[in-house]
Design a protein around this motif. Structure first.
Motif, PDB file in Angstrom:
ATOM      1  N   VAL A 161      12.783 -18.711  18.988  1.00  0.00           N
ATOM      2  CA  VAL A 161      13.780 -18.098  18.098  1.00  0.00           C
ATOM      3  C   VAL A 161      14.119 -19.052  16.957  1.00  0.00           C
ATOM      4  O   VAL A 161      14.224 -18.650  15.801  1.00  0.00           O
ATOM      5  N   GLU A 183      14.507 -12.389  14.383  1.00  0.00           N
ATOM      6  CA  GLU A 183      15.604 -11.437  14.228  1.00  0.00           C
ATOM      7  C   GLU A 183      15.559 -10.329  15.273  1.00  0.00           C
ATOM      8  O   GLU A 183      16.479  -9.506  15.348  1.00  0.00           O
ATOM      9  N   LEU A 204      20.453 -10.649  20.142  1.00  0.00           N
ATOM     10  CA  LEU A 204      19.466 -10.153  19.191  1.00  0.00           C
ATOM     11  C   LEU A 204      18.971  -8.794  19.668  1.00  0.00           C
ATOM     12  O   LEU A 204      18.992  -8.506  20.866  1.00  0.00           O
TER      13      LEU A 204
END
Length: 212
Positions: free
Chosen positions: A73, A79, A100
């Motif tokens: 990440v 995202e 997320l």
């Protein structure tokens, strides 16, 4: 409604730039060593820097642990998280911890397989219907396999969804018209060899999608 397209398994600046320039809504970075599309964290970091703000960076994982997720990440500035072969409870835990959007892949061969999406209704944000790979396959996807798209006709979806599995520039138009998909995901269908994306095939795929 426009159809959104994700180009998955990108690994070079040239192919990433081609995807962005031709209108991809999302780009997919694979973090799974057995895959020919697997990225190192340094590679992911370099590619992420090239992605403009209007294109989402999606990390693709196979039942990952927290350490892999955290590092990926950060490196890929992810995202959204796409999970393969991950149980609903684990998907929910990842979603809660990372905060997320979570995409979950549901492998499809028969109509009965579609029911598996319901288990993720409170654990994920999007379902990715992908073709079921043969028993014993090292990879959960990216093998150019497709399922019978007619299975999705009239199906009541538990979540927003995307269509994947065996899509390419020549059939994506028919796939969208058959299923009513508003989001599609391609990997091997825009490659010249496993893991080697082709800029011309990327352009052709995205042209077919955006011309609908």
């Amino acid at each position: 409604m426009p159809v959104l397209a994700k180009i998955c398994g990108l690994s070079t600046p040239e192919t990433l730039d081609a995807a962005v320039a031709r209108g991809a809504a999302q780009v997919g970075f694979v973090f799974f060593p057995p895959s020919p599309r697997n990225l190192t964290f340094d590679q992911a970091r370099g590619l992420a820097e090239r992605v403009p703000g209007h294109v989402d960076r999606v990390g693709v994982f196979v039942d990952p642990d927290d350490a892999l997720l955290d590092t990926a990440v950060a490196a890929g500035r992810l995202e959204a998280i796409q999970l393969h072969k991950t149980a609903p409870q684990r998907a929910a835990a990842i979603r809660s911890r990372l905060r997320l959007p979570i995409w979950v892949a549901v492998a499809v061969k028969t109509a009965a397989d579609l029911a598996g999406a319901a288990a993720f209704a409170s654990a994920a944000d999007r379902v990715l219907y992908d073709a079921k790979t043969p028993e014993g396959s090292a990879l959960p996807g990216g093998m150019g396999l497709r399922f019978d798209w007619r299975l999705l006709q009239g199906h009541r979806h538990a979540l927003p969804w995307s269509l994947s599995g065996g899509l390419d520039p020549g059939n994506v138009d028919a796939a969208i018209r058959t299923t009513g998909a508003t989001s599609v995901d391609v990997s091997s269908g825009v490659e010249s060899a496993p893991g080697v994306k082709d800029v011309d095939k990327i352009a052709a795929f995205l042209k077919a999608v955006t011309s609908l």
